[in-house]
Structures are given as structure tokens and as C-alpha cells.
Motif scaffolding. Sequence first.
Motif, PDB file in Angstrom:
ATOM      1  N   LYS A   1       4.136   4.129   0.141  1.00  0.00           N
ATOM      2  CA  LYS A   1       4.575   5.445   0.140  1.00  0.00           C
ATOM      3  C   LYS A   1       5.780   5.883   0.787  1.00  0.00           C
ATOM      4  O   LYS A   1       6.655   6.717   0.051  1.00  0.00           O
ATOM      5  CB  LYS A   1       3.297   6.356   1.047  1.00  0.00           C
ATOM      6  N   ASP A   2       6.092   5.075   1.785  1.00  0.00           N
ATOM      7  CA  ASP A   2       7.527   5.178   2.212  1.00  0.00           C
ATOM      8  C   ASP A   2       8.610   4.656   1.214  1.00  0.00           C
ATOM      9  O   ASP A   2       9.611   5.673   1.262  1.00  0.00           O
ATOM     10  CB  ASP A   2       7.540   4.308   3.373  1.00  0.00           C
TER      11      ASP A   2
ATOM     12  N   LYS B   1      -4.727  -2.572   4.392  1.00  0.00           N
ATOM     13  CA  LYS B   1      -4.772  -1.658   3.227  1.00  0.00           C
ATOM     14  C   LYS B   1      -3.952  -0.537   3.504  1.00  0.00           C
ATOM     15  O   LYS B   1      -2.995   0.272   2.740  1.00  0.00           O
ATOM     16  CB  LYS B   1      -6.098  -1.516   2.755  1.00  0.00           C
ATOM     17  N   ASP B   2      -4.073   0.147   4.736  1.00  0.00           N
ATOM     18  CA  ASP B   2      -3.609   1.293   5.253  1.00  0.00           C
ATOM     19  C   ASP B   2      -2.155   0.989   5.561  1.00  0.00           C
ATOM     20  O   ASP B   2      -1.194   1.854   4.963  1.00  0.00           O
ATOM     21  CB  ASP B   2      -4.155   1.654   6.708  1.00  0.00           C
ATOM     22  N   LYS B   3      -1.725  -0.171   5.814  1.00  0.00           N
ATOM     23  CA  LYS B   3      -0.279  -0.480   6.050  1.00  0.00           C
ATOM     24  C   LYS B   3       0.521  -0.723   4.860  1.00  0.00           C
ATOM     25  O   LYS B   3       1.514  -0.155   4.509  1.00  0.00           O
ATOM     26  CB  LYS B   3      -0.263  -1.777   7.036  1.00  0.00           C
ATOM     27  N   LYS B   4      -0.255  -1.283   3.849  1.00  0.00           N
ATOM     28  CA  LYS B   4       0.148  -1.337   2.496  1.00  0.00           C
ATOM     29  C   LYS B   4       0.523  -0.258   1.810  1.00  0.00           C
ATOM     30  O   LYS B   4       1.623   0.032   1.363  1.00  0.00           O
ATOM     31  CB  LYS B   4      -0.383  -2.442   1.799  1.00  0.00           C
ATOM     32  N   SER B   5      -0.489   0.746   2.045  1.00  0.00           N
ATOM     33  CA  SER B   5      -0.386   2.004   1.188  1.00  0.00           C
ATOM     34  C   SER B   5       0.743   2.663   1.881  1.00  0.00           C
ATOM     35  O   SER B   5       1.646   3.435   1.258  1.00  0.00           O
ATOM     36  CB  SER B   5      -1.642   2.610   1.367  1.00  0.00           C
TER      37      SER B   5
END
Length: 276
Positions: free
Chosen positions: A244-245, A236-240
Motif C-alpha cells: 500500500k505504501d 501478511k499485514d506488513k507485506k500488504s
Amino acid sequence: MERVKELGVNVHWGTFSMVIKGRVGYQCSNYWRQFMKDGWVKDPNYWVLPDGKFQFKRSRAGAGDIPENIRKYSFVVLKDPSGTFGPDFPAFHPKRPSDAQLKKWLETNVRDLDDSVKAGKKGKKKSKARGKGKKKKNDDNETKDNKEEQDKEETTNDDKNDDDETTDKDNKKTKKSKKKGSKKKKDKKKKNKKKDKKDGDDDNEENDETKEDKKTKKKKKSKKSKKSSKKDKKKKDKKSKKKKDKKSKKSKKDKKGEETENDDTNNNNNDEKEGE
């Protein structure tokens, strides 16, 4: 005297003495004669001899035996410290026969004593010998009767003792069998308890093992769930981060485009001013 009132006298002295501890039939008969000597009782079933002794009356030949009710209940009580008879004296038994019956059986139909014995005279040696012989016979008859009664008593007492012994033996056997049965039951109960304890211990061990297995499984599951949750969080953190990027890149591009447009508009405006 209570026993005298209950059963009468002169017949079945053995049964008479069975209730009295430490006494047998001939002893009770002797006590009855002692009562007559002491003047407490009169019994017409006995001759009173000149020497103070008593001789039991016998029926004449062919007259038949003297009835039992006359033997038992014809006595007269003159003194009774126990209070069983009385308070008025002379006292009689409730079943005492009539005077006519007493005369018939104890006076007319009874053997007479010798004149020498009645008067107490000393006769010739032959008469003495005859009198002694008759006395001996009468005494022998009395002793025989007493012995027979005593023997009957002893046999009844022996039978009772035998019965008591047999009953005691039977009771002992039953008690032993009961004890054995109770011991067997106790042993069975103990064995069953031991088995139940062993089974309970085994069940407890199995339960403990199953509990430990469950605990270990839960721990593993919790660990796996934690790991999976961590992985999911990372994803989830990676996806978020990616989102964001992307957003940041888009915003940058948009800003650059606006700046270029502004630059173009500014250049155009400058060119127009210069042409004027």
C-alpha cells in the motif's frame, strides 16, 4: 398277599421280607402260620397238631428233597381281604402243582408223625419223653431253619448296609473332591478376576496418561498453530502495508509529475500569449 403271589411261601423267607419294612424272615413265617390258624389259608406242607400248632413236613430218607415249587405254591387261599386272590374262593396260586405231585411229595414221601401225637393220647413217660424229644427235634429243626434264614437275611442286610455305607462314603468322597475342585476353580476365577481388574486398572491408567499426553500435545500444537497463524497474519499485514505504501508513493509521484507537466504547459501558454 401280593408278596405271596409274587414269590410263594415256605422258602427263602429272608428274601420274602426284604421289601417289607420293619420285618424279617421269621416274622413273615409266623404271620403265615397265623393265617393258617385264622383259617385264611391251608398249606399241605404242614402237619396240624392236636394243640393247634403246625409242624413242617419233612421228606422220608432216600426219597429226596421236596421240590421248591411244591413248597412254594401248593397252598389254598380261603380268605383274602386285600383282594390279591379271589374273588372266588377257595383260590389257588397260578403255579400250583398238580394233585398227583402233591400226593407224591406231601403224603407218600413224607415222614409220619407218631400215633400218640396224631391221636393226642397220653402214653407212658417213656413215650412222652420220646414224643417230646421228637417234638423238640422238629422244633429245633424249624428253629434252625428259621435261624439259618434269619442269619442269611442278616448277612444279606449287613452286606447291603456295608455296600450302602461304602457307596455313601464313595459318594461323600466324590462330593468332597467335587467341592474342593469347585472351590479351587472359584479361587482361580477370583484370582484371575483380580488380575484382570489390576491389568484393566493399569491399562486404564496408561490410557488416561496417553490421553492426557495427546491432549497436551494437541494443545501445544494448537498453540503453535495459533502462534504461527498470528505470525503469518502479521507478515501478511506488513507485506500488504508495504504494498500500500509503495502504491501510495507511486500515486503521489504520478500526481506530482502531472502537476509539473500542467505547470509547464501553462507557462508555455502564457509565454506564447505574451509574445503575441
